[in-house]
Design an enzyme around this catalytic site. Sequence first.
Site, short mmCIF file in Angstrom:
data_model
loop_
_atom_site.label_atom_id
_atom_site.label_comp_id
_atom_site.label_asym_id
_atom_site.label_seq_id
_atom_site.Cartn_x
_atom_site.Cartn_y
_atom_site.Cartn_z
N SER A 1 85.31 48.66 26.02
CA SER A 1 85.09 49.62 24.91
C SER A 1 83.88 49.34 24.02
O SER A 1 83.64 50.10 23.09
CB SER A 1 86.33 49.74 24.00
OG SER A 1 87.33 50.53 24.60
N THR A 2 83.13 48.27 24.30
CA THR A 2 82.05 47.92 23.35
C THR A 2 80.70 48.54 23.70
O THR A 2 79.71 48.28 23.02
CB THR A 2 81.87 46.39 23.25
OG1 THR A 2 81.42 45.90 24.51
CG2 THR A 2 83.15 45.71 22.83
N GLY B 1 77.50 52.32 32.67
CA GLY B 1 77.84 50.97 32.24
C GLY B 1 78.46 50.13 33.34
O GLY B 1 78.07 50.20 34.51
N ASP C 1 76.19 39.91 35.41
CA ASP C 1 76.77 41.10 36.03
C ASP C 1 78.14 40.73 36.61
O ASP C 1 78.23 39.87 37.49
CB ASP C 1 75.82 41.58 37.14
CG ASP C 1 76.36 42.79 37.88
OD1 ASP C 1 77.46 43.27 37.57
OD2 ASP C 1 75.65 43.25 38.81
N ASP D 1 81.35 50.40 34.65
CA ASP D 1 82.05 51.28 35.60
C ASP D 1 81.09 51.69 36.72
O ASP D 1 81.44 51.62 37.92
CB ASP D 1 82.54 52.51 34.83
CG ASP D 1 83.57 53.34 35.58
OD1 ASP D 1 84.04 52.88 36.64
OD2 ASP D 1 83.90 54.44 35.10
N ASN E 1 86.96 55.23 32.63
CA ASN E 1 87.42 56.35 31.80
C ASN E 1 88.69 56.90 32.45
O ASN E 1 89.09 56.48 33.53
CB ASN E 1 86.34 57.42 31.65
CG ASN E 1 85.89 57.96 33.00
OD1 ASN E 1 86.70 58.48 33.77
ND2 ASN E 1 84.62 57.78 33.32
N1 AR6 Z 1 78.69 43.41 33.94
C1 AR6 Z 1 79.28 43.00 32.80
N2 AR6 Z 1 79.26 43.72 31.65
C2 AR6 Z 1 78.59 44.90 31.68
C3 AR6 Z 1 77.95 45.40 32.84
C4 AR6 Z 1 78.02 44.60 34.01
N3 AR6 Z 1 77.46 44.97 35.16
N4 AR6 Z 1 77.38 46.59 32.54
C5 AR6 Z 1 77.64 46.84 31.23
N5 AR6 Z 1 78.37 45.81 30.70
P1 AR6 Z 1 80.64 50.18 28.93
P2 AR6 Z 1 83.03 51.18 27.55
C6 AR6 Z 1 78.92 45.65 29.35
O1 AR6 Z 1 79.81 51.23 28.30
O2 AR6 Z 1 82.40 50.98 26.22
C7 AR6 Z 1 81.54 54.38 31.33
O3 AR6 Z 1 80.68 55.45 31.53
C8 AR6 Z 1 78.28 46.43 28.24
O4 AR6 Z 1 77.12 45.76 27.75
O5 AR6 Z 1 80.43 49.90 30.37
O6 AR6 Z 1 84.46 50.74 27.74
C9 AR6 Z 1 82.98 54.66 31.72
O7 AR6 Z 1 83.06 55.57 32.81
C10 AR6 Z 1 79.39 46.45 27.20
O8 AR6 Z 1 79.41 45.26 26.43
O9 AR6 Z 1 82.23 50.53 28.78
C11 AR6 Z 1 83.54 55.26 30.47
O10 AR6 Z 1 83.25 56.64 30.37
C12 AR6 Z 1 80.66 46.47 28.06
O11 AR6 Z 1 80.24 46.15 29.39
C13 AR6 Z 1 82.83 54.51 29.38
O12 AR6 Z 1 81.59 54.07 29.93
C14 AR6 Z 1 81.39 47.80 28.08
O13 AR6 Z 1 80.45 48.86 28.06
C15 AR6 Z 1 83.59 53.29 28.95
O14 AR6 Z 1 82.94 52.72 27.84
#
Ligand code: AR6
Length: 188
Positions: free
Chosen positions: A130-131, A36, A14, A38, A28
Amino acid sequence: MNPLIDRIEVTTGDITTLHVDAIVNAANESLLGGGGVDGAIHRAAGRRLLEHNRQLGGCPTGLAKITPAFDLEPIGIKHLIHTVGPVWHGDDALDIGANDDDGALASCYDTCLTLAREHRLASIAFPAISTGVYRFPKPRAARIAVGRVVDWLGNNGHPRHVVFCCFGADDADGYRQVLSSVMSDTGA
Ligand code: AR6
């Protein structure tokens, strides 16, 4: 200056628990929170982050804004850098991007690193921008992330240390493979 490879770390877990000067948020365009990483960062940084971000007027895709770390400051995090990655519009099966998705993702890394340099930050941790919800193919995103960071560190002293924080062992293995291939290409 340390060799390049000593300035880069791949870790799993984390991102809100890391001891670095700044953590990057995959936000976003509203900068007002979401799911996620965020969601995890907003929960950990507390209500003051949301109140602060309401004054920022959002952030366009590919750019970034820096804020205090609020409730994360006691563990040593000084800043949060909120960047907005592109939503993947490409063809997953063919791994072909569209609308310069690659360029927007590269710009996220460059903009965050520029802010870290401006604020003389020693260390910064990136999630895999973005993943998740934005569906960017992970190997492709890792190649862009590692490529931009290696290029940056070769030309800049700040930040001295960059952490790629992966949310699973498979993701971390992917980053390590990309890192070793990029390092052997650069001859470092
Ligand atoms: N620590 C590290 N990595 C993480 C954590 C954490 N606590 N939680 C998730 N990940 P995402 P995006 C990883 O969806 O694709 C949000 O709703 C996760 O496994 O968080 O850029 C925003 O508000 C993945 O590999 O971000 C936007 O609307 C990576 O972080 C949207 O999601 C990114 O996944 C952004 O989407």
